[in-house]
Design a protein around this motif. Structure first.
Motif, PDB file in Angstrom:
ATOM      1  N   VAL A 197      13.440 -36.948  22.053  1.00  0.00           N
ATOM      2  CA  VAL A 197      13.517 -35.689  22.798  1.00  0.00           C
ATOM      3  C   VAL A 197      12.826 -35.873  24.141  1.00  0.00           C
ATOM      4  O   VAL A 197      12.012 -36.781  24.315  1.00  0.00           O
ATOM      5  CB  VAL A 197      12.852 -34.519  22.029  1.00  0.00           C
ATOM      6  CG1 VAL A 197      13.539 -34.280  20.707  1.00  0.00           C
ATOM      7  CG2 VAL A 197      11.359 -34.766  21.826  1.00  0.00           C
ATOM      8  N   ARG A 198      13.161 -35.012  25.108  1.00  0.00           N
ATOM      9  CA  ARG A 198      12.489 -35.055  26.399  1.00  0.00           C
ATOM     10  C   ARG A 198      11.394 -33.996  26.490  1.00  0.00           C
ATOM     11  O   ARG A 198      10.363 -34.199  27.101  1.00  0.00           O
ATOM     12  CB  ARG A 198      13.504 -34.821  27.541  1.00  0.00           C
ATOM     13  CG  ARG A 198      14.254 -36.052  27.982  1.00  0.00           C
ATOM     14  CD  ARG A 198      13.405 -37.009  28.804  1.00  0.00           C
ATOM     15  NE  ARG A 198      12.950 -36.496  30.085  1.00  0.00           N
ATOM     16  CZ  ARG A 198      13.578 -36.684  31.235  1.00  0.00           C
ATOM     17  NH1 ARG A 198      14.695 -37.367  31.271  1.00  0.00           N
ATOM     18  NH2 ARG A 198      13.084 -36.200  32.362  1.00  0.00           N
ATOM     19  N   ASP A 199      11.653 -32.818  25.903  1.00  0.00           N
ATOM     20  CA  ASP A 199      10.721 -31.700  26.043  1.00  0.00           C
ATOM     21  C   ASP A 199       9.770 -31.633  24.851  1.00  0.00           C
ATOM     22  O   ASP A 199      10.189 -31.855  23.718  1.00  0.00           O
ATOM     23  CB  ASP A 199      11.489 -30.379  26.145  1.00  0.00           C
ATOM     24  CG  ASP A 199      12.325 -30.310  27.412  1.00  0.00           C
ATOM     25  OD1 ASP A 199      12.369 -31.326  28.120  1.00  0.00           O
ATOM     26  OD2 ASP A 199      12.931 -29.252  27.646  1.00  0.00           O
ATOM     27  N   GLN A 200       8.531 -31.297  25.129  1.00  0.00           N
ATOM     28  CA  GLN A 200       7.534 -31.160  24.068  1.00  0.00           C
ATOM     29  C   GLN A 200       7.994 -30.145  23.015  1.00  0.00           C
ATOM     30  O   GLN A 200       7.829 -30.337  21.827  1.00  0.00           O
ATOM     31  CB  GLN A 200       6.190 -30.717  24.668  1.00  0.00           C
ATOM     32  CG  GLN A 200       5.447 -31.847  25.369  1.00  0.00           C
ATOM     33  CD  GLN A 200       5.232 -33.050  24.463  1.00  0.00           C
ATOM     34  OE1 GLN A 200       4.740 -32.908  23.342  1.00  0.00           O
ATOM     35  NE2 GLN A 200       5.623 -34.234  24.926  1.00  0.00           N
ATOM     36  N   ASP A 201       8.616 -29.060  23.507  1.00  0.00           N
ATOM     37  CA  ASP A 201       9.058 -27.989  22.606  1.00  0.00           C
ATOM     38  C   ASP A 201      10.023 -28.491  21.542  1.00  0.00           C
ATOM     39  O   ASP A 201      10.118 -27.926  20.459  1.00  0.00           O
ATOM     40  CB  ASP A 201       9.800 -26.902  23.409  1.00  0.00           C
ATOM     41  CG  ASP A 201       8.822 -25.994  24.122  1.00  0.00           C
ATOM     42  OD1 ASP A 201       7.605 -26.225  23.973  1.00  0.00           O
ATOM     43  OD2 ASP A 201       9.289 -25.089  24.837  1.00  0.00           O
ATOM     44  N   ASP A 202      10.783 -29.526  21.888  1.00  0.00           N
ATOM     45  CA  ASP A 202      11.822 -29.996  20.979  1.00  0.00           C
ATOM     46  C   ASP A 202      11.301 -31.001  19.947  1.00  0.00           C
ATOM     47  O   ASP A 202      12.070 -31.467  19.105  1.00  0.00           O
ATOM     48  CB  ASP A 202      12.972 -30.644  21.780  1.00  0.00           C
ATOM     49  CG  ASP A 202      13.679 -29.638  22.675  1.00  0.00           C
ATOM     50  OD1 ASP A 202      13.549 -28.426  22.401  1.00  0.00           O
ATOM     51  OD2 ASP A 202      14.334 -30.059  23.638  1.00  0.00           O
ATOM     52  N   ARG A 203       9.995 -31.288  20.019  1.00  0.00           N
ATOM     53  CA  ARG A 203       9.463 -32.305  19.096  1.00  0.00           C
ATOM     54  C   ARG A 203       9.631 -31.895  17.636  1.00  0.00           C
ATOM     55  O   ARG A 203       9.731 -32.733  16.760  1.00  0.00           O
ATOM     56  CB  ARG A 203       7.987 -32.581  19.396  1.00  0.00           C
ATOM     57  CG  ARG A 203       7.761 -33.237  20.747  1.00  0.00           C
ATOM     58  CD  ARG A 203       6.344 -33.785  20.886  1.00  0.00           C
ATOM     59  NE  ARG A 203       6.101 -34.901  19.964  1.00  0.00           N
ATOM     60  CZ  ARG A 203       6.466 -36.156  20.219  1.00  0.00           C
ATOM     61  NH1 ARG A 203       7.069 -36.452  21.357  1.00  0.00           N
ATOM     62  NH2 ARG A 203       6.231 -37.099  19.353  1.00  0.00           N
ATOM     63  N   ARG A 204       9.684 -30.569  17.410  1.00  0.00           N
ATOM     64  CA  ARG A 204       9.877 -30.077  16.037  1.00  0.00           C
ATOM     65  C   ARG A 204      11.184 -30.572  15.431  1.00  0.00           C
ATOM     66  O   ARG A 204      11.360 -30.565  14.216  1.00  0.00           O
ATOM     67  CB  ARG A 204       9.814 -28.547  15.994  1.00  0.00           C
ATOM     68  CG  ARG A 204      10.933 -27.882  16.791  1.00  0.00           C
ATOM     69  CD  ARG A 204      10.584 -26.482  17.245  1.00  0.00           C
ATOM     70  NE  ARG A 204      11.367 -26.141  18.422  1.00  0.00           N
ATOM     71  CZ  ARG A 204      12.462 -25.364  18.401  1.00  0.00           C
ATOM     72  NH1 ARG A 204      12.866 -24.836  17.277  1.00  0.00           N
ATOM     73  NH2 ARG A 204      13.122 -25.123  19.507  1.00  0.00           N
ATOM     74  N   PHE A 205      12.125 -30.995  16.266  1.00  0.00           N
ATOM     75  CA  PHE A 205      13.410 -31.468  15.751  1.00  0.00           C
ATOM     76  C   PHE A 205      13.392 -32.949  15.380  1.00  0.00           C
ATOM     77  O   PHE A 205      14.300 -33.432  14.718  1.00  0.00           O
ATOM     78  CB  PHE A 205      14.525 -31.256  16.798  1.00  0.00           C
ATOM     79  CG  PHE A 205      15.001 -29.830  16.908  1.00  0.00           C
ATOM     80  CD1 PHE A 205      15.846 -29.292  15.946  1.00  0.00           C
ATOM     81  CD2 PHE A 205      14.615 -29.034  17.975  1.00  0.00           C
ATOM     82  CE1 PHE A 205      16.294 -27.988  16.043  1.00  0.00           C
ATOM     83  CE2 PHE A 205      15.060 -27.725  18.077  1.00  0.00           C
ATOM     84  CZ  PHE A 205      15.899 -27.199  17.113  1.00  0.00           C
TER      85      PHE A 205
END
Lengths: 336, 365
Positions: A63-71
């Protein structure tokens, strides 16, 4: 990476793995569906060049965004359509009205008949544990079918007629039967009797076009009454005529064919017979995945065989020539 | 005996000495329209005899005259949008109708098909072959007409004849308005500014919606502006035929578009104007019913609804409450003897509702 690429003709090719843009996630594709839409592209009925594949399941690897780390490491299903994310419709929760919709594998973004796909987080849904990849890739068409209930006022427990016993017709019949409807399937192939019988679906064979239109009674089935609710899933020019004729006056036709054949059609029956025609293409994926997870419905009986990515063109060939009209591409395995 | 068997066609051009026969004047389709002296109808069992007070020229009448639709069984009397007075009955139940002012559904309910059992007999397809003024049963463009009791609807006080003749198209307009989702005001586009388009526009406007009309007759602008409705003319220089084009409507911006144009070009405008997951209501038969590209249906998940007919009692109730001023839609009233001129006027581009009044009630022996 390896991918199926449509560029005048469909080929398996080695292409550069796309770089990860801001706001995107890299998905390693596990399983992808080959449907009539993809075959339309291959046959040139839909203008598209690039990597096809509208329905696929994969694992998020980067992922690129920190927010998307949950995925990260999660299994996800691609949404068949997603909005631009910035217009008024998208920002107010009406992504389905966005005028710059993206449909991976059809327009706006490459599809999933490849080893990797990059998508933004809003373009995917997590696949719950316990839902097999084979079922998950069918969630988008099943969701479209279930939209008939919510958007199209299909009341519960009624008799419905499904016209067309190809892959989409079978899937429609199975989906509706599992939801408690009394289903009559009318089609020209009749090669899945065992599956239909097991699910209590009546079958009405119409071997010729005029039988499909109801001009002659079909064989091996109940006489055709008129049905207030008809699903048209033939993907064939005669399907439209059959649907607007077989539906009872004042009834509803749920339209699942995309009419890529470009055969011009007649419309006055819609007015003359006070018919409602509702175009169905997508629906909410989450409730469908929950239904699969709870074991209430297993849609995989509607699908044909699976092929490795290298044999992609054969999978297309299967969909084009076989009566069950859906195939799978097994692209990689989880945990590889 | 079913209601359908009771109805009987009475048209036969009278011969011999008119003074000794009970004859009347009527607008007959044979297969061209003509004014004829025909035998006065005798109501069969279960029918009543109605003295016609006023009859409108409907779109179906025009479709039949132009040959856009055709039924065999010529000759027959045209017309079903009538208002009249019941003067004679054949049954005890029918006797209570005598002296009452009535309109009628096109056909009696067959009470067997799904729509009839659902109370929507105007959708009955068995009924279509027994519909007034459509081949097998004579219509009301005449001095008298025989009508099945089960088709009758009483016109309440406070609804004039000139209003009551609008009950049929108004019923469709009310059905169409029922397809607006959400509380008013919603933005609605109406394509076509003929009778049906204007009537639907007035109903939608009265319900509180924001209606725009796309039409071909700039003369409508004034009529609509009086009610505060915006009108866009789509005529273009050098145009021919009945094409609608050159719209100024923003693409994919309406959640509901009503197409009353009767032309494929109008339908294409409607398709262009409707937003994804929006709805198009069809209210007319198309002049050339072929060549429709329906890819938009699933591409944009459009809801396409055909509306033809509706509840007449609801129309009459609506008229009684004076929700809209319908009289400006009356174009002209002709005496029955000028019935052919009336048809011609109704078929003229830009005309509104044309009425026929069989005032001189002659022919009784």
């Amino acid at each position: 990476m390896k991918a199926l690429v449509m560029d005048r003709e469909l080929q398996v090719m080695e292409v550069p793995t796309p770089g990860l843009l801001e706001g995107h996630m890299r998905i390693r594709v596990l399983l992808a569906l080959v449907s009539g839409l993809d075959v339309d592209i291959e046959a040139g009925r839909r203008p598209y060049s690039g990597i096809p594949g509208t329905s696929f399941v994969g694992v998020v690897e980067d992922v690129r965004d920190q927010d998307d780390r949950r995925f990260l490491g999660k299994r996800v299903l691609a949404r068949p359509i997603y909005g631009c994310g910035v217009c008024d419709h998208c920002r107010t929760g009406f992504e389905d009205r966005c005028r710059d919709r993206v449909r991976p594998g059809l327009y706006g973004a490459p599809g999933g008949h490849a080893e990797y796909v990059n998508l933004p987080a809003r373009a995917v849904v997590p696949v719950p544990d316990g839902v097999r990849d084979e079922a998950a890739v069918l969630a988008p068409p099943v969701a479209a079918i279930y939209e008939a209930v919510g958007r199209g006022d299909l009341p519960g427990w009624t008799n419905v007629l499904v016209i067309g016993d190809g892959g989409m017709g079978m899937l429609t019949a199975l989906s509706l039967a599992s939801a408690g409807y009394t289903v009559t399937l009318r089609g020209k192939h009749g090669d899945r009797f065992d599956v239909l019988r097991r699910h209590g679906i009546h079958f009405n064979l119409a071997t010729e076009d005029d039988e499909l239109l109801g001009e002659r009674p079909g064989r091996f089935g109940p006489a055709l009454a008129s049905y207030p609710y008809v699903f048209e899933a033939t993907g064939h020019p005669s399907g439209w005529e059959a649907a607007v004729r077989l539906v009872s006056p004042g009834g509803t036709v749920y339209e699942l064919s995309s009419f890529q054949d470009r055969v011009p059609r007649r419309l006055t029956a819609v007015f003359d017979r006070n018919i409602r025609v509702l175009g169905l293409r997508q629906g909410s994926l989450e409730p469908v995945l929950s239904i699969f997870q709870a074991g209430l419905f297993d849609p995989t009986e509607a699908v044909g065989p699976s092929y490795p990515l290298e044999e992609g063109p054969q999978a297309y060939e299967h969909v084009r020539t076989h009566k069950d009209r859906l195939a799978l591409l097994r692209i990689s395995r989880e945990g590889e | 005996m079913t209601p359908h068997e009771e109805t009987s066609k009475v048209t036969s051009v009278a011969s011999g000495r008119p003074g000794r026969l009970r004859t009347m004047q009527a607008v007959v389709l044979d297969p061209k329209p003509q004014l004829a002296t025909v035998r006065r109808p005798r109501p069969a069992e279960g029918e009543v005899l109605v003295k016609v007070r006023l009859c409108a020229v409907s779109r179906s009448d025009l479709d039949l005259v132009r040959g856009r639709r055709s039924f065999r069984n010529h000759p027959y009397i045209l017309g079903h949008e009538f208002v009249g007075e019941v003067v004679e009955a054949t049954t005890e139940g029918g006797a209570s109708w005598v002296g009452r002012r009535v309109i009628a559904y096109l056909n009696p309910p067959c009470n067997r098909c799904l729509p009839c059992r659902d109370g929507r007999s105007w959708l009955c397809e068995t009924g279509l072959s027994h519909a007034m003024g459509m081949g097998s049963v004579d219509g009301a463009m005449s001095e008298w007409v025989a009508v099945p009791e089960s088709s009758l609807v009483e016109v309440p006080e406070g609804v004039d004849d000139e209003e009551a003749v609008f009950a049929h198209p108004l019923a469709s307009a009310l059905e169409a308005a029922g397809w607006v989702d959400g509380a008013p005001p919603q933005r609605v586009l109406v394509v076509g500014d003929g009778n049906m388009g204007l009537l639907t526009t007035l109903v939608l406007h009265a319900a509180g919606h924001t209606v725009s009309v796309l039409g071909r007759h700039p003369s409508r602008r004034e009529l609509l502006w009086r009610s505060g409705i915006s009108f866009s003319g789509v005529t273009r220089p050098g145009e021919q035929g009945n094409e609608l084009s050159g719209s100024k409507v923003t693409a994919e911006s309406y959640s509901l578009v009503v197409d009353c144009s009767g032309h494929r070009s109008g339908f294409e405008l409607a398709v262009n104007a409707v937003r994804p997951r929006g709805r198009i209501v069809l209210m007319s038969r198309y002049s050339e019913d072929d060549g429709f590209d329906l890819r938009f249906l699933t591409e944009r998940e459009i809801d396409l609804v055909g509306v033809k007919g509706g509840r007449l009692d609801r129309s009459l109730d609506y008229l009684q409450r004076k929700r809209i001023d319908i009289l400006p839609l009356v174009d002209a009233t002709y005496p029955l003897l000028d019935g052919l001129a009336a048809l011609e006027r109704a078929a003229t581009r830009g005309s509104l509702k044309v009425l026929i009044r069989p005032s001189a009630q002659g022919g009784v022996a």
